[in-house]
Design an enzyme around this catalytic site. Structure first.
Site, mmCIF file in Angstrom:
data_model
loop_
_atom_site.group_PDB
_atom_site.id
_atom_site.type_symbol
_atom_site.label_atom_id
_atom_site.label_comp_id
_atom_site.label_asym_id
_atom_site.label_seq_id
_atom_site.Cartn_x
_atom_site.Cartn_y
_atom_site.Cartn_z
ATOM 1 N N THR A 127 39.139 33.333 47.143
ATOM 2 C CA THR A 127 40.631 34.003 47.430
ATOM 3 C C THR A 127 40.605 34.873 48.514
ATOM 4 O OG1 THR A 127 41.674 35.841 45.997
ATOM 5 C CG2 THR A 127 39.479 35.555 45.545
ATOM 6 N N ASP A 128 41.743 35.294 48.829
ATOM 7 C CA ASP A 128 42.120 36.188 49.987
ATOM 8 C C ASP A 128 41.463 37.613 49.364
ATOM 9 O OD1 ASP A 128 44.137 36.826 48.044
ATOM 10 O OD2 ASP A 128 45.662 37.070 49.935
ATOM 11 N N GLU A 129 41.484 37.930 48.111
ATOM 12 C CA GLU A 129 41.253 39.320 47.629
ATOM 13 C C GLU A 129 39.537 39.342 47.979
ATOM 14 O OE1 GLU A 129 42.515 40.065 43.750
ATOM 15 O OE2 GLU A 129 44.246 38.612 43.866
ATOM 16 N N TYR A 151 36.853 41.780 39.882
ATOM 17 C CA TYR A 151 37.229 40.220 39.982
ATOM 18 C C TYR A 151 36.870 39.730 41.455
ATOM 19 C CZ TYR A 151 40.319 36.597 41.573
ATOM 20 O OH TYR A 151 40.678 35.078 41.966
ATOM 21 N N LYS A 155 34.181 36.887 42.917
ATOM 22 C CA LYS A 155 34.427 35.832 43.383
ATOM 23 C C LYS A 155 33.875 35.888 44.996
ATOM 24 C CE LYS A 155 37.032 33.012 42.971
ATOM 25 N NZ LYS A 155 37.152 31.777 42.048
ATOM 26 N N HIS A 277 43.649 50.143 43.671
ATOM 27 C CA HIS A 277 44.589 48.939 44.152
ATOM 28 C C HIS A 277 44.724 48.452 45.436
ATOM 29 C CE1 HIS A 277 49.127 47.616 42.979
ATOM 30 N NE2 HIS A 277 48.411 46.759 43.309
HETATM 31 P P1 NAD Z 1 43.508 30.561 35.445
HETATM 32 O O1 NAD Z 1 43.062 31.762 34.862
HETATM 33 O O2 NAD Z 1 45.104 30.118 35.346
HETATM 34 O O3 NAD Z 1 42.735 29.416 34.807
HETATM 35 C C1 NAD Z 1 41.375 29.620 35.087
HETATM 36 C C2 NAD Z 1 40.818 28.252 34.164
HETATM 37 O O4 NAD Z 1 39.228 28.391 34.271
HETATM 38 C C3 NAD Z 1 41.255 28.393 32.659
HETATM 39 O O5 NAD Z 1 41.780 27.099 32.456
HETATM 40 C C4 NAD Z 1 39.921 28.556 32.013
HETATM 41 O O6 NAD Z 1 39.855 28.052 30.754
HETATM 42 C C5 NAD Z 1 38.830 28.137 32.907
HETATM 43 N N1 NAD Z 1 37.611 28.768 32.702
HETATM 44 C C6 NAD Z 1 37.183 30.204 32.800
HETATM 45 N N2 NAD Z 1 36.079 30.382 32.753
HETATM 46 C C7 NAD Z 1 35.325 29.125 32.541
HETATM 47 C C8 NAD Z 1 33.911 28.610 32.266
HETATM 48 N N3 NAD Z 1 32.914 29.617 32.275
HETATM 49 N N4 NAD Z 1 33.639 27.365 32.381
HETATM 50 C C9 NAD Z 1 34.785 26.297 32.266
HETATM 51 N N5 NAD Z 1 36.156 26.774 32.501
HETATM 52 C C10 NAD Z 1 36.564 28.112 32.570
HETATM 53 O O7 NAD Z 1 43.450 30.721 37.009
HETATM 54 P P2 NAD Z 1 44.109 30.215 38.297
HETATM 55 O O8 NAD Z 1 45.281 31.072 38.676
HETATM 56 O O9 NAD Z 1 44.436 28.762 37.993
HETATM 57 O O10 NAD Z 1 42.878 30.317 39.351
HETATM 58 C C11 NAD Z 1 42.195 29.167 39.670
HETATM 59 C C12 NAD Z 1 41.299 29.501 40.710
HETATM 60 O O11 NAD Z 1 41.962 29.691 41.766
HETATM 61 C C13 NAD Z 1 40.241 30.653 40.440
HETATM 62 O O12 NAD Z 1 38.956 30.323 41.156
HETATM 63 C C14 NAD Z 1 40.852 31.675 41.166
HETATM 64 O O13 NAD Z 1 39.917 32.698 41.672
HETATM 65 C C15 NAD Z 1 41.675 31.097 42.265
HETATM 66 N N6 NAD Z 1 42.781 31.784 43.149
HETATM 67 C C16 NAD Z 1 43.655 32.029 42.341
HETATM 68 C C17 NAD Z 1 44.742 32.546 42.888
HETATM 69 C C18 NAD Z 1 46.134 32.875 42.098
HETATM 70 O O14 NAD Z 1 46.833 33.661 42.921
HETATM 71 N N7 NAD Z 1 46.175 32.612 40.889
HETATM 72 C C19 NAD Z 1 44.732 32.738 44.386
HETATM 73 C C20 NAD Z 1 43.613 32.637 45.113
HETATM 74 C C21 NAD Z 1 42.569 31.927 44.495
HETATM 75 P P1 TYD Z 2 48.719 39.895 40.190
HETATM 76 O O1 TYD Z 2 49.497 39.273 39.748
HETATM 77 O O2 TYD Z 2 47.756 40.759 39.272
HETATM 78 O O3 TYD Z 2 47.714 39.696 41.328
HETATM 79 P P2 TYD Z 2 46.828 40.344 42.168
HETATM 80 O O4 TYD Z 2 45.271 39.559 41.954
HETATM 81 O O5 TYD Z 2 47.013 40.238 43.692
HETATM 82 O O6 TYD Z 2 46.556 41.672 41.907
HETATM 83 O O7 TYD Z 2 49.375 41.362 40.828
HETATM 84 C C1 TYD Z 2 50.137 41.181 42.203
HETATM 85 C C2 TYD Z 2 50.866 42.499 42.464
HETATM 86 O O8 TYD Z 2 51.592 42.880 41.350
HETATM 87 C C3 TYD Z 2 49.586 43.701 42.649
HETATM 88 O O9 TYD Z 2 50.035 44.240 43.764
HETATM 89 C C4 TYD Z 2 49.686 44.271 41.083
HETATM 90 C C5 TYD Z 2 51.063 44.310 41.088
HETATM 91 N N1 TYD Z 2 51.316 44.232 39.510
HETATM 92 C C6 TYD Z 2 52.261 45.126 39.060
HETATM 93 O O10 TYD Z 2 52.914 45.960 39.782
HETATM 94 N N2 TYD Z 2 52.550 45.389 37.634
HETATM 95 C C7 TYD Z 2 51.873 44.232 36.760
HETATM 96 O O11 TYD Z 2 52.170 44.469 35.589
HETATM 97 C C8 TYD Z 2 51.065 43.816 37.352
HETATM 98 C C9 TYD Z 2 50.361 42.477 36.400
HETATM 99 C C10 TYD Z 2 50.966 43.454 38.899
#
Ligand code: NAD
Ligand code: TYD
Length: 345
Positions: A127-129, A151, A155, A277
């Protein structure tokens, strides 16, 4: 080609599974079905007799070495795409241990098994984070990692562990670092689906701090297309940023959501900020663009379609919001709102 998609029942993983099945790839999913995992996200595949033939599901933990080895030894896996993770920053601030288990130790189990079974490609979805706050210019893949919450720290651990398996064992890994995703099937704890669904229900939108934090939004379909592209065009041992090129202030995104739903701005409530944050995430994606990939979905269009999806699929998110979610919501937000978020706030 047969791929193992871990976390394939989550938000991004389920979109990736759909994309690959539609291209006639055989997909095996390993997912623990945590609170964020949901087989309903894949119902169009499991309920379709033709496409379900290409799909196998294992409910289980990526930390379970025996199960991971069983899958690799019996399913003829060519590539692993590791989406499985604990993913919500706010939950990691409440309690970090599940993040260390899945996002670090789980990655170790997958890497070790991949080495043993000579997996031909391992994509670690990072992730970019991991870069931390972008105070100045956008981050390049070679910039230092400065994760600022449990988190992103876990990662970053998984990300660097994957890299170490390339350097040490020449395991063919690729690491992707995407920006914030949005789109259908995103669990409503995250900013965009939380604000859309709260607004539909006329509940308050809890905006952290001054709301001037910046996120770079990428539509989940564009993110999955980028990963798919890297499966064939990515170079082993390399890191690739996948950004949307849509940097927006949270307060502006919240206003767009309210405008689209024709709800009043008074639904926004500035609440106590998130601890630690990150002020801004921003990615330099020159490396991926040079290979020939760039995202297509313009943010305002993608957001409008996403809002429409949540309007059309109330059953999907109401089932979630009426169960585990509410306990978490009260714990996370009650002390933040001026008046506690019971009933209709
Ligand atoms: P999500 O929380 O929607 O889904 C995570 C999935 O992983 C779920 O289905 C959960 O049941 C499964 N899981 C969790 N722990 C597990 C384990 N120990 N064994 C097997 N399965 C397990 O997450 P997402 O938003 O779909 O993110 C997916 C990936 O992308 C993650 O690795 C996250 O770090 C990365 N990512 C997410 C974002 C975003 O904005 N959502 C951005 C960049 C990277
Ligand atoms: P989020 O979806 O949790 O992703 P990130 O991993 O980037 O934190 O949050 C996106 C942005 O929105 C982040 O700056 C935090 C803000 N935020 C709120 O202001 N209120 C909320 O209830 C949540 C969940 C996030």
């Amino acid at each position: 080609m047969t791929i193992l998609v871990t976390g394939g029942a989550g938000f991004i993983g389920s979109h990736f599974v759909r994309r690959m099945i539609n291209q006639d790839t055989r997909v095996v999913v390993l997912d623990k079905l945590t609170y964020a995992g949901n087989l309903e996200n894949l119902r169009d595949i499991t309920g379709d007799s033709r496409r379900s033939k290409q799909f196998t599901f294992y409910k289980g933990d990526i930390c379970n070495q025996e199960l991971v080895e069983y899958i690799l030894s019996t399913e003829g896996i060519d590539a692993i795409i590791n989406f499985a993770a604990e993913t919500h920053v706010d939950r990691s601030i409440l309690s970090a241990s599940a993040f260390i288990d899945t996002d670090m130790k789980g990655v170790l189990v997958l890497l070790e098994a991949s080495r043993r079974y000579a997996i031909k490609k391992f994509i670690q979805i990072s992730t970019d984070e991991v870069y931390g706050t972008a105070y100045h210019s956008a981050f390049k893949e070679t910039d230092a990692l400065n994760p600022g919450n449990p988190y992103s720290a876990s990662k970053a651990g998984g990300d660097r562990l994957a890299y170490s398996y390339w350097i040490t064992y020449k395991l063919p890994i690729i690491i992707t670092r995407a920006s914030n995703n949005y789109g259908p099937y995103q669990y409503p704890e995250k900013f965009i689906p939380l604000f859309i669904t709260n607004a539909i229900e006329d509940r308050k939108l809890p905006l952290y701090g001054d709301g001037r934090q910046i996120r770079d939004w990428i539509h989940v379909e564009d993110h999955c297309a980028g990963i798919d592209f890297l499966l064939t065009h990515g170079k082993d041992g390399e890191v690739y940023n996948i950004g949307g090129g849509n940097e927006r202030c949270n307060i502006d995104t919240a206003s767009l959501i309210l405008d689209e739903l024709k709800k009043p701005g008074t639904l926004i409530e500035h609440v106590k900020d998130r601890e630690g944050h990150d002020r801004r995430y921003a990615l330099d994606c020159t490396k991926l663009k040079a290979l020939g990939y760039r995202p297509k979905i313009e943010f305002e269009t993608g957001l409008r379609d996403t809002i429409q999806w949540y309007r059309d699929n109330e059953n999907w998110w109401k089932r979630i919001k009426n169960s585990e979610f509410m306990g978490y919501y009260h714990k996370q937000y009650n002390h933040r709102f001026i008046s506690p978020c019971l009933q209709n706030q």
